[in-house]
Motif scaffolding. Structure first.
Motif, PDB file in Angstrom:
ATOM      1  N   ASN A  90     112.477   2.375  66.759  1.00 19.84           N
ATOM      2  CA  ASN A  90     111.070   2.591  67.101  1.00 19.84           C
ATOM      3  C   ASN A  90     110.268   1.297  67.018  1.00 19.84           C
ATOM      4  N   LEU A  91     110.568   0.482  65.995  1.00 18.62           N
ATOM      5  CA  LEU A  91     109.877  -0.802  65.847  1.00 18.62           C
ATOM      6  C   LEU A  91     110.149  -1.692  67.055  1.00 18.62           C
ATOM      7  N   TYR A  92     111.411  -1.735  67.481  1.00 21.61           N
ATOM      8  CA  TYR A  92     111.806  -2.548  68.639  1.00 21.61           C
ATOM      9  C   TYR A  92     111.136  -2.026  69.908  1.00 21.61           C
ATOM     10  N   THR A  93     111.173  -0.699  70.120  1.00 22.79           N
ATOM     11  CA  THR A  93     110.727  -0.104  71.379  1.00 22.79           C
ATOM     12  C   THR A  93     109.214  -0.047  71.506  1.00 22.79           C
ATOM     13  N   TYR A  94     108.523   0.317  70.418  1.00 22.10           N
ATOM     14  CA  TYR A  94     107.097   0.605  70.511  1.00 22.10           C
ATOM     15  C   TYR A  94     106.183  -0.527  70.058  1.00 22.10           C
ATOM     16  N   MET A 101     111.727   5.561  75.416  1.00 24.18           N
ATOM     17  CA  MET A 101     111.558   4.786  76.649  1.00 24.18           C
ATOM     18  C   MET A 101     110.780   3.501  76.359  1.00 24.18           C
ATOM     19  N   LEU A 102     111.148   2.421  77.027  1.00 17.72           N
ATOM     20  CA  LEU A 102     110.474   1.145  76.819  1.00 17.72           C
ATOM     21  C   LEU A 102     109.020   1.239  77.251  1.00 17.72           C
ATOM     22  N   LEU A 103     108.101   0.835  76.368  1.00 14.00           N
ATOM     23  CA  LEU A 103     106.680   0.864  76.679  1.00 14.00           C
ATOM     24  C   LEU A 103     106.216  -0.541  77.017  1.00 14.00           C
ATOM     25  N   LEU A 141     108.940  -5.241  71.349  1.00 17.20           N
ATOM     26  CA  LEU A 141     109.166  -5.564  72.750  1.00 17.20           C
ATOM     27  C   LEU A 141     107.892  -5.530  73.592  1.00 17.20           C
ATOM     28  N   PRO A 142     107.021  -4.522  73.433  1.00 17.13           N
ATOM     29  CA  PRO A 142     105.763  -4.565  74.202  1.00 17.13           C
ATOM     30  C   PRO A 142     104.942  -5.823  73.942  1.00 17.13           C
ATOM     31  N   LYS A 143     104.954  -6.322  72.699  1.00 14.00           N
ATOM     32  CA  LYS A 143     104.172  -7.515  72.375  1.00 14.00           C
ATOM     33  C   LYS A 143     104.810  -8.792  72.920  1.00 14.00           C
ATOM     34  N   LEU A 144     106.138  -8.788  73.055  1.00 15.82           N
ATOM     35  CA  LEU A 144     106.853 -10.005  73.465  1.00 15.82           C
ATOM     36  C   LEU A 144     107.265 -10.001  74.924  1.00 15.82           C
ATOM     37  N   TYR A 145     107.120  -8.868  75.603  1.00 17.21           N
ATOM     38  CA  TYR A 145     107.737  -8.729  76.931  1.00 17.21           C
ATOM     39  C   TYR A 145     107.136  -9.686  77.956  1.00 17.21           C
ATOM     40  N   ASN A 146     105.829  -9.917  77.868  1.00 14.89           N
ATOM     41  CA  ASN A 146     105.196 -10.835  78.815  1.00 14.89           C
ATOM     42  C   ASN A 146     105.750 -12.245  78.655  1.00 14.89           C
ATOM     43  N   SER A 147     105.851 -12.694  77.401  1.00  9.91           N
ATOM     44  CA  SER A 147     106.430 -14.019  77.139  1.00  9.91           C
ATOM     45  C   SER A 147     107.892 -14.064  77.542  1.00  9.91           C
TER      46      SER A 147
END
Length: 498
Positions: free
Chosen positions: A403-407, A1-3, A410-416
């Motif tokens: 796992n790299l993409y999901t955990y 699941m997307l975190l 994406l969590p690090k880039l999602y705000n941007s």
């Protein structure tokens, strides 16, 4: 699941997904063409049959595209810089918001009534909205780079001296950078003005599209891609003045087609509301406006919003799928090279041209517009996020790609990612309105119909509501970004975001 990093990001995402699902119930996504995939195959395979017999004509059209874009960006930069000093004034800011909210094609259709199919029409159609955009961005940049230490400055120094010796030197590299980025946007605008009769590349593109001559379409697209890809080599701070002079010589701003009678008729007859011209009673005037509001403005706004929201979420999904293609953690050097070219091609092709293509393939519905907006804007955001993904520090280096993409990524880039998506929201709304000229019942459809019927008084009313809608979306977008506390700056986004 997307975190996700915060509940705010999750809340915003869920709201927009809910709006997307609601909009789907009203979106006309039907494929009305008899054999769409046969037509698509015909388009793709025609690249091998490119005919270079008309290359001289197309090179001339490409040069005219460059001339118009060059003159437009120079005039826009000058006006935008001057207006940026007055941007804090609420009246100036409001007027500029309305001006930049109206698409270049709409401005061209208006100026056609006064200046005809001339260079002046093309220049003004780009300069008006671009000056308003540049004024806003320049004002933000100047405010952002007001960083000098006042304790080190003489008390006798005037405000003008402080500006030229402190603030401007800090801001100028970013102003120049943004202006150069904006030229690429001007090139796209110049090209699509051909769809209203200006003899740029878009003029011949529309003719070839209508006749199904896809081999000619490919040649024009390749020429356009080469122009866009090579901009940094021939358009920069050292060549801009030379190009501007050449452009003025090759396409002088002649007013031979200008008529004071046309201008007088336009200002005092054509755009004057019918109730005033015909001495309607108050009841008759309100009835006239009510019919336009119920039959055209309301459905036009509704369809524009539906198309925008469906395209916005589709853009988001595509961007999230595509950005790993240019990330070194997911794709090798060879794959990133071709992925980069693929994204550059998509983001360099104006939505109007993409929609025109898919209209020929899928038939008249919202589907061509959604696909066009999704591909163009999705590629832009994927390109930016993909570059950012190469700059972050990774913890899960040896994890699987999923796992790299999901955990981590994406969590690090999602705000941007959300910030860039909402920067594009207003642009998608503007394009959704203009794509109505291709048959979708957005505001652009009713504006185009009113112009065809020479009902310019109705056009002015429809344009007012088009601008109001775009301003509303821009304000909501800003509120959302403030709510998310995003730190994406307009000075780092380039013209690709505004």
């Amino acid at each position: 699941m997307l975190l996700l990093n915060s509940s705010k990001e999750l809340n915003v995402s869920l709201v927009f997904i809910a709006v997307f699902i609601f909009s789907l119930f009203f979106a006309d996504l039907e494929i009305s063409a008899y054999e769409p995939f046969l037509e698509l195959s015909k388009f793709v395979t025609s690249i091998k049959d490119i005919n270079f017999s008309s290359i001289d004509l197309l090179i001339d059209a490409a040069l005219q595209t460059i001339y118009i874009a060059t003159m437009a960006i120079v005039f826009s930069a000058i006006l935008g810089f001057i207006l940026s000093f007055y941007f804090s004034n609420i009246i100036v800011r409001t007027i500029l918001a309305y001006i930049r909210a109206i698409h270049e094609i709409f401005w061209a259709l208006i100026f056609l009534q006064v200046f005809g199919l001339s260079t002046v029409t093309a220049i003004l159609a780009i300069v008006l909205p671009y000056s308003a955009i540049l004024a806003k961005v320049y004002a933000e940049i100047l405010e952002e780079y007001d960083t000098f230490d006042k304790r080190t400055v003489s008390r006798k120094a005037s405000r003008i001296s402080l500006f030229f010796y402190t603030k401007l030197p800090n801001a100028m590299p970013h102003i120049i950078s943004y202006t150069l980025y904006r030229f690429e946007c001007a090139m796209k605008s110049s090209a699509i003005l051909g769809f209203v009769g200006i003899t740029t590349l878009g003029y011949y593109l529309s003719s070839s599209f209508n006749e199904g001559l896809y081999n000619e379409v490919w040649l024009m697209l390749i020429i356009f891609y080469i122009l866009i890809a090579s901009i940094k080599f021939w358009f920069n701070k050292f060549t801009i003045l030379v190009l501007f002079v050449i452009s003025l010589i090759q396409m002088p701003l002649s007013l031979n087609s200008f008529s004071s009678e046309n201008l007088s008729r336009f200002l005092f007859e054509d755009i004057v509301p019918s109730p005033i011209k015909n001495d309607y009673t108050v009841i008759e005037g309100l009835t006239w406006f009510y019919k336009i509001f119920i039959n055209e403005i309301v459905p036009g706004i509704f369809n524009t919003i539906v198309l925008t929201q469906v395209s916005l979420v589709a853009t988001a999904v595509l961007a999230l799928v595509l950005f790993p293609l240019i990330s070194y953690k997911f794709v090798g050097k060879f794959g990133r090279f071709f992925s980069h070219i693929f994204l550059v091609v998509l983001r360099s092709t104006p939505e109007y041209i993409l929609a025109f293509l898919f209209l020929s393939i899928f038939g008249a519905s919202m589907l061509p517009a959604v696909v066009a907006l999704m591909l163009h804007n999705g590629a832009i955001i994927a390109f930016i996020i993909g570059k950012q993904s190469n700059e972050i520090d990774y913890v899960l280096d040896k994890s699987t790609h999923l796992n790299l993409y999901t955990y981590e990524v994406l969590p690090k880039l999602y705000n941007s990612f959300l910030a860039f998506l909402f920067y594009r929201w207003e642009v998608i709304m503007r394009e959704s309105a203009i794509l109505g000229m291709l048959g979708v019942a957005t505001l652009g459809f009713y504006i185009d119909s009113a112009i065809a019927d020479i009902r310019l008084d109705k056009v002015v009313i429809l344009l007012f509501f088009t601008a109001l809608l775009n301003i509303t979306i821009d304000l909501i977008s800003k509120k959302v970004r403030d709510y998310l506390k995003t730190d994406a700056s307009i000075t780092t986004c380039g013209c690709e975001l505004k």
